[in-house]
Design an enzyme around this catalytic site. Structure first.
Site, PDB file in Angstrom:
ATOM      1  N   ASP A  55       8.137 115.964  60.996  1.00  0.00           N
ATOM      2  CA  ASP A  55       9.197 115.504  61.897  1.00  0.00           C
ATOM      3  C   ASP A  55       8.682 114.925  63.196  1.00  0.00           C
ATOM      4  O   ASP A  55       9.457 114.428  64.000  1.00  0.00           O
ATOM      5  CB  ASP A  55      10.133 116.671  62.233  1.00  0.00           C
ATOM      6  CG  ASP A  55       9.542 117.592  63.295  1.00  0.00           C
ATOM      7  OD1 ASP A  55       8.323 117.879  63.209  1.00  0.00           O
ATOM      8  OD2 ASP A  55      10.272 118.007  64.197  1.00  0.00           O
ATOM      9  N   ASP A  86       2.834 113.422  62.866  1.00  0.00           N
ATOM     10  CA  ASP A  86       2.849 113.358  61.400  1.00  0.00           C
ATOM     11  C   ASP A  86       2.861 111.923  60.878  1.00  0.00           C
ATOM     12  O   ASP A  86       2.730 111.705  59.672  1.00  0.00           O
ATOM     13  CB  ASP A  86       4.082 114.095  60.845  1.00  0.00           C
ATOM     14  CG  ASP A  86       4.124 115.554  61.256  1.00  0.00           C
ATOM     15  OD1 ASP A  86       3.070 116.212  61.170  1.00  0.00           O
ATOM     16  OD2 ASP A  86       5.195 116.031  61.679  1.00  0.00           O
ATOM     17  N   ASP A 145       4.484 119.861  57.278  1.00  0.00           N
ATOM     18  CA  ASP A 145       4.218 120.266  58.655  1.00  0.00           C
ATOM     19  C   ASP A 145       4.990 121.551  58.951  1.00  0.00           C
ATOM     20  O   ASP A 145       5.968 121.861  58.267  1.00  0.00           O
ATOM     21  CB  ASP A 145       4.642 119.134  59.597  1.00  0.00           C
ATOM     22  CG  ASP A 145       4.527 119.519  61.052  1.00  0.00           C
ATOM     23  OD1 ASP A 145       3.454 120.012  61.444  1.00  0.00           O
ATOM     24  OD2 ASP A 145       5.507 119.346  61.798  1.00  0.00           O
TER      25      ASP A 145
END
Length: 701
Positions: A580, A584, A381
């Site tokens: 994080d 996700d 990410d």
């Protein structure tokens, strides 16, 4: 461990004997009944086990305690441990035999039953045993071995059940995001708060400032900025107006909205994310698959050898042949007791997780440690993983006679009345530079465009191109610089005073200093790095270019990230996902190994199997090195465990007796069992000295 096993209520898996997990946890904080039961059995019987162990090892030195009294005392004290505390293990042992699925519970049940049963017979009828088996005035008994095995197994189960209970923490945290009520607008215009489960598709709902959006839907009236970072990862609130899409559980800003409910219940984005996480957790391949297969054949082999030993000694051995048959069969079962085999993997994992924690890497389970070494692809990410995850001031550019410092001072003076993260970054920069800010008494926010107000007698506008165009402010002189900054991933705000452009300011989510070295080090070790972000394509391209990432995907939803991970896995890749945010969570759960940043959300860390405490991707290099060392150590431990059995079982069965007259008494068998356990523990402790890569990518001294 075996997702194909399902039943209406709690119970035990008929294949592996482990407790079944609920398909979908709820927010009710009910205590795990099996954890409570095992904890009670362990705590109540641990003192008895300790006393039995002390009596067995040092009882002969106790004054006034005869050998016979000591034996009977061991019998009395060990019986509750074996028969009450160990009862669930015997049930699982019997179940494994009945279902024809031998496993570790089969070994534990047979081993404990052999040690305890033999000792009971030796205590009640010592005359059945030859004189050679009488030592120190009694036949050797193994009550302490049976009790210790039960207590250690209970302790392991308690620790395991506590760890397993945390797997539902991610789902419970996600469920907790959703508001409990919604404010529904009736056809007559009246409003009332109702439970969320009473909301239906088509209902008109009001979302007041500072409230969470109750369900997925569409804006009918009003303007506001909505913080969607909990689901999209985007740190900047998104402007919402009539016709815009709203996501349930996101946070409304300062404006009031009227929305139409389009998806409710299980159809909302949040509910789908919860379902994805739960499904991925259930579908994970069990780490112990190979161990189960080995244990299956190991159990069959040990039982077969014990039966053959019993029959051969009983039919063809010296008198009293059937006594010798019982003793030698018991010796086989005792030496094959799965202490070392049971410790082989857990001891390595225990030491490895401690060593990893020292290096800033937290493994949630043994499966992650085992699989990490096989990874070849990393999906990462952007926000909060490669970048800091919060807007920071980037640059200011003044045009004409207006200096940069004045542009920053005027913009910060106007933004003092705004709670927007971009405004906070500008004000913080101005104060850091020591600029004197002025008041803006008529500050006003223009949703989706920017802000306006009067500072030092000048009518200021601060915002995007749409705000300037709406007020007929020419900004052509700033166009090229603004586009350059946007192409580098920055958010650009234009400043105008009294209808004249003064300059621009840029705020960006800065890339972590450790990100590029980490990406380069991973790529140098053959890891394919793929970036997936909810940000727009321009921002994604800019960040990827700065980090040297050739493969990236922008504007991806939480579901898209999970699909990307599944697609890569379908192509045969071993995939890790690093992120994080709550957005996700599905991808983290679907990956072979999910990696969360310790600086991120609790949901991400609960969904992931590995957490990097410092939020530094270079921790992946340490995790991989430790994974390789741990798997090698586990294999060595298993080799030690089987080596003792390979040598001891044939001797216990009496293969050396015809030539050398050598037999392995149960006492020697117990000693060999203890030595195998000691060797496994000593070898596992070597992992605490494993050398891991440091932040520069080199190996620690």
């Amino acid at each position: 461990m075996h997702p194909q096993i399902r039943q209406p209520g709690p119970g035990v898996c008929p294949i592996c004997g482990m407790a079944l997990e609920p398909e979908m946890p709820n927010l009710e904080d009910d205590e795990n009944p099996e954890l409570a039961d095992f904890s009670r059995r362990f705590l109540w019987t641990l003192p008895l086990t300790v006393i039995v162990l002390v009596l067995a090892m040092f009882g002969q030195h106790f004054p006034g305690l005869s050998t016979s009294a000591r034996t009977w005392l061991e019998l009395v004290l060990s019986t509750p441990v074996v028969l009450w505390a160990g009862w669930p293990f015997f049930q699982r042992c019997v179940q494994s035999i009945r279902n024809r699925s031998p496993n570790m519970w089969t070994l534990i049940g047979i081993g404990v039953a052999a040690a305890y049963g033999y000792s009971v017979v030796a205590t009640l009828a010592p005359g059945l045993f030859p004189d050679s088996f009488h030592e120190h005035g009694r036949v050797g008994v193994y009550f302490e071995a049976a009790a210790v095995i039960i207590s250690l197994t209970l302790l392991g189960q308690v620790l395991e059940l506590r760890a397993r209970s945390k797997t539902s923490a991610a789902i419970k945290a996600l469920l907790g995001l959703s508001p409990k009520t919604a404010r529904r607008i009736a056809p007559d215009g009246s409003e009332a708060d109702i439970p969320l489960e009473h909301v239906h598709v088509g209902d008109r709902l009001r979302v007041r400032p500072g409230e969470k959006v109750p369900v997925d839907g569409t804006v009918l009236e009003g303007r506001s900025s909505v913080d969607e970072s909990m689901l999209t990862g985007e740190p900047i609130p998104i402007s919402k107006h009539e016709g815009e899409r709203l996501i349930g559980a996101t946070m409304n800003g300062t404006g009031s909205l009227v929305m139409r409910a389009d998806q409710v219940g299980a159809d909302t984005t949040l509910s789908r994310i919860v379902q994805l996480v739960a499904q991925a957790q259930r579908s994970r391949a069990p780490m112990q698959r190979m161990a189960d297969k080995v244990a299956y054949w190991f159990v069959l082999a040990v039982v077969s050898v014990a039966i053959a030993t019993f029959l051969l000694w009983g039919l063809f051995g010296p008198e009293p042949s059937w006594t010798w048959a019982i003793l030698n069969a018991v010796s086989v079962l005792i030496i094959a007791c799965p202490c070392a085999l049971g410790l082989a993997t857990p001891m390595s994992i225990m030491v490895a997780t401690g060593r990893a924690a020292q290096a800033g890497v937290l493994f949630r389970d043994a499966e992650a440690i085992e699989q990490f070494r096989t990874l070849d692809t990393l999906v990462v990410d952007k926000t909060g993983t490669l970048t800091e995850g919060r807007p920071a001031f980037s640059t200011v550019v003044g045009i004409g006679a207006t200096p940069d410092q004045e542009v920053l001072r005027l913009a910060a003076s106007l933004d003092q009345g705004s709670e927007h993260p971009l405004a906070e970054a500008i004000v913080a920069e101005a104060r850091a530079r020591g600029l004197q800010l002025s008041a803006a008494p008529d500050f006003d926010s223009v949703t989706g465009m920017g802000v306006r107000g009067t500072v030092d007698g000048q009518r200021l506008l601060l915002g995007n191109h749409a705000l300037m165009a709406a007020n007929q402010v020419p900004v052509e002189a700033l166009a090229s610089e603004a586009e350059r900054l946007r192409s580098n991933g920055a958010s650009v705000m234009l400043l105008a005073a009294d209808g004249r452009a003064l300059g621009l300011l840029a705020v960006a989510d800065p890339i972590k200093p450790s990100a590029r070295p980490a990406v380069e080090a991973l790529q140098a070790r053959g890891m394919r790095v793929v970036m997936a972000t909810g940000d727009g394509g321009t921002t994604a391209r800019a960040v990827a270019r700065q980090l040297g990432i050739s493969e990236f995907h922008g504007e991806v939803s939480p579901e898209d990230k999970a699909v990307l991970v599944q697609k890569l896995r379908g192509e045969g890749h071993r995939v890790a996902m690093a992120g994080d945010g709550i957005n996700d969570a599905p991808a983290l759960a679907n990956a072979d190994v999910g990696i969360a940043m310790g600086t991120g959300t609790d949901v991400a860390m609960s969904s992931a199997q590995v957490t990097l405490v410092k939020g530094d991707l270079r921790g992946i290099l340490r995790a991989r090195a430790l994974s390789e060392a741990t798997v090698a150590n586990m294999r060595q431990n298993l080799a030690f465990a089987f080596l003792y059995n390979a040598i001891g079982v044939p001797i216990a069965a009496g293969v050396l007796y015809p030539v050398f007259g050598l037999l392995l008494s149960p006492m020697i068998a117990a000693l060999a069992m203890s030595l195998s356990s000691a060797s496994v523990v000593a070898n596992a402790l070597r992992l605490s000295r494993t050398r891991l890569p440091d932040d520069a990518g080199t190996t620690e001294p």
